[in-house]
Design an enzyme around this catalytic site. Structure first.
Site, short mmCIF file in Angstrom:
data_model
loop_
_atom_site.label_atom_id
_atom_site.label_comp_id
_atom_site.label_asym_id
_atom_site.label_seq_id
_atom_site.Cartn_x
_atom_site.Cartn_y
_atom_site.Cartn_z
N ASP A 63 -1.94 -10.43 -2.55
CA ASP A 63 -3.28 -10.34 -1.50
C ASP A 63 -4.19 -9.74 -1.49
O ASP A 63 -4.54 -9.36 -2.73
CB ASP A 63 -2.57 -8.99 -0.78
CG ASP A 63 -2.59 -8.51 0.76
OD1 ASP A 63 -2.26 -8.72 1.63
OD2 ASP A 63 -3.81 -7.55 0.85
N HIS B 200 0.52 -1.51 0.05
CA HIS B 200 0.22 -0.61 -0.01
C HIS B 200 0.84 1.47 0.07
O HIS B 200 0.25 2.29 -0.01
CB HIS B 200 -1.17 -0.03 1.02
CG HIS B 200 -2.44 -1.04 1.01
ND1 HIS B 200 -2.62 -1.20 -0.43
CD2 HIS B 200 -2.09 -1.94 1.90
CE1 HIS B 200 -3.23 -2.40 0.32
NE2 HIS B 200 -3.35 -2.41 2.13
C1 OKP Z 1 -3.11 -4.32 4.60
B1 OKP Z 1 -2.85 -5.72 3.76
C2 OKP Z 1 -9.80 0.61 8.66
C3 OKP Z 1 -9.75 -0.35 7.91
C4 OKP Z 1 -7.59 -0.47 7.36
C5 OKP Z 1 -6.48 -1.55 6.88
C6 OKP Z 1 -5.49 -3.17 6.27
C7 OKP Z 1 -4.98 -3.65 5.71
C8 OKP Z 1 -4.50 -4.51 5.06
N1 OKP Z 1 -11.28 0.56 9.48
N2 OKP Z 1 -7.89 -2.51 7.82
O1 OKP Z 1 -2.84 -5.98 2.30
O2 OKP Z 1 -2.90 -6.79 4.02
ZN ZN Z 2 -4.09 -7.76 2.57
#
Ligand code: OKP
Ligand code: ZN
Length: 363
Positions: A215, A181
């Site tokens: 992912d 990300h």
């Molecule tokens: C990271 B990876 C906010 C929820 C945020 C973030 C998820 C990040 C995933 N309410 N959730 O791609 O596994």
């Molecule tokens: Zn993820």
């Protein structure tokens, strides 16, 4: 099925343990921070027991100069400074709430300000004393040992790419924190430096690079890094936007910049996708596109969060699905660097890693 005799070189660094943010915020509640050290401990234990991997703990080869190809130097400085001076950085905020005397040095800086790059009316020439911001959500907090953990994680990806350049057939970089990300000048979603991006930039010396991101969440950062790059193909299978995080990217219509059309390929699948056949059909299309691109090497952003019991995701793959996925990817026959991204069902992470690499080894 032919049994291959080699082990998978697996790169690991215990330095990730120092990065352990206490929690995430959920509608007024504090919940555990899902991206936690125990994830890697479970994968490490299961792979050790499986006897499929050769562990290596590489020393630090990555430098800020090397990283500058993938990450803005200003953002790197910001990350380093915030981490190494975290108490100073948050002291003023604590003082406002009369909490200055509760600071103990173990705090994490949780961003709560729009990143500069999204502030369209902020002009450098009317900037007053201004601390820039780079983090787009509240789940990439920075603590005192975040900087060294992030560097160690990117280092595994970099060293892994180097091993491929030296002729290794496959390498697994057991990275944490994850990276997909994070973009050139932003961080978010548990990510700080884009490990897959660091690897792909290193591997570009060898020829064209394909990145396959499996992912559950769309790898918006990786996509952005190589958006207009004809030498890098980015292919992703993920929970569909706008419903799923990161919500604003990963649509099928995103296909690459004007100088690099069709070098981005997105397979958004509906939330609740229960049928493995649906997932594997998308994977087969993704793999066909990679074959057509004819890359010299492959980077896989390997998340284990498409699993049915993942606490923050909504696909329904089985443990055994990962063996099929690993087998199909390995059947491409490309030198491949597997980079750990997400996956949050602690009890099953080890089983998924073992299942996946069984598939890779026993193609
Ligand atoms: C990271 B990876 C906010 C929820 C945020 C973030 C998820 C990040 C995933 N309410 N959730 O791609 O596994
Ligand atoms: Zn993820």
């Amino acid at each position: 099925m032919e049994r291959s005799s080699h082990h998978i070189i697996t790169l690991y660094s215990p330095i990730h343990e120092g990065h352990h943010p206490p929690n995430e915020y959920l509608h007024g509640h504090l919940v555990p921070f899902f991206e936690m050290p125990q994830r890697l401990h479970n994968i490490h234990a299961a792979l050790t027991e499986s006897n499929m991997v050769e562990w290596r703990e590489p020393s630090l080869e990555i430098t800020k100069d090397i990283l500058a190809q993938t990450v803005s130097a200003d953002m790197l400085d910001y990350l380093e400074y915030t981490s190494t001076h975290v108490a100073d950085v948050i002291r003023a905020d604590f003082d406002v709430y009369k909490m200055g005397d509760t600071l103990n040095g173990d705090e994490y800086y949780y961003e709560s300000v729009l990143p500069d790059r999204m502030a369209q009316f902020l002009r450098s020439d009317d900037a007053v004393e201004h601390r820039p911001t780079y983090i787009f959500d509240s789940v990439s907090p920075i603590g005192a040992r975040t900087w060294e953990a992030v560097l160690a994680s990117a280092n595994l990806a970099y060293v892994g790419a180097g091993l491929l350049l030296d002729g290794a057939k496959e390498v697994y970089a057991l990275c944490r924190p994850p990276g997909h990300h994070a973009g050139y000048d932003y961080m978010g979603g548990y990510c700080y430096i884009n490990n897959a991006g660091v690897a792909a930039n290193h591997l570009k010396g060898r020829g064209k690079v394909a990145i396959l991101d499996i992912d559950y969440h769309h790898g918006n950062g990786t996509q952005a890094l190589f958006w207009d790059d004809t030498e890098v193909l980015f292919v992703s299978i993920h929970g569909e936007p706008p419903a799923e995080y990161p919500h604003y990217t990963g649509f099928a219509a995103e296909k690459g910049g004007e100088n690099a059309p069709n070098t981005t390929l997105n397979f958004p699948l509906p939330l609740g996708t229960t049928d493995e056949a649906v997932y594997l059909a998308a994977l087969d299309q993704a793999l066909d596109a990679i074959r057509d691109f004819d890359p010299a090497v492959l980077v896989v952003s390997l998340g284990f969060d498409a699993f049915k019991l993942d606490p923050i995701s909504d696909f329904k793959l089985e443990i055994a699905s990962y063996m099929r996925i690993g087998r199909r990817i390995a059947a491409l026959g490309l030198p491949t660097l597997y980079i750990q991204e997400g996956g949050y069902h602690l009890e099953s992470l080890g089983d998924m890693a073992v299942s996946f690499f069984r598939g890779v080894l026993y193609t």
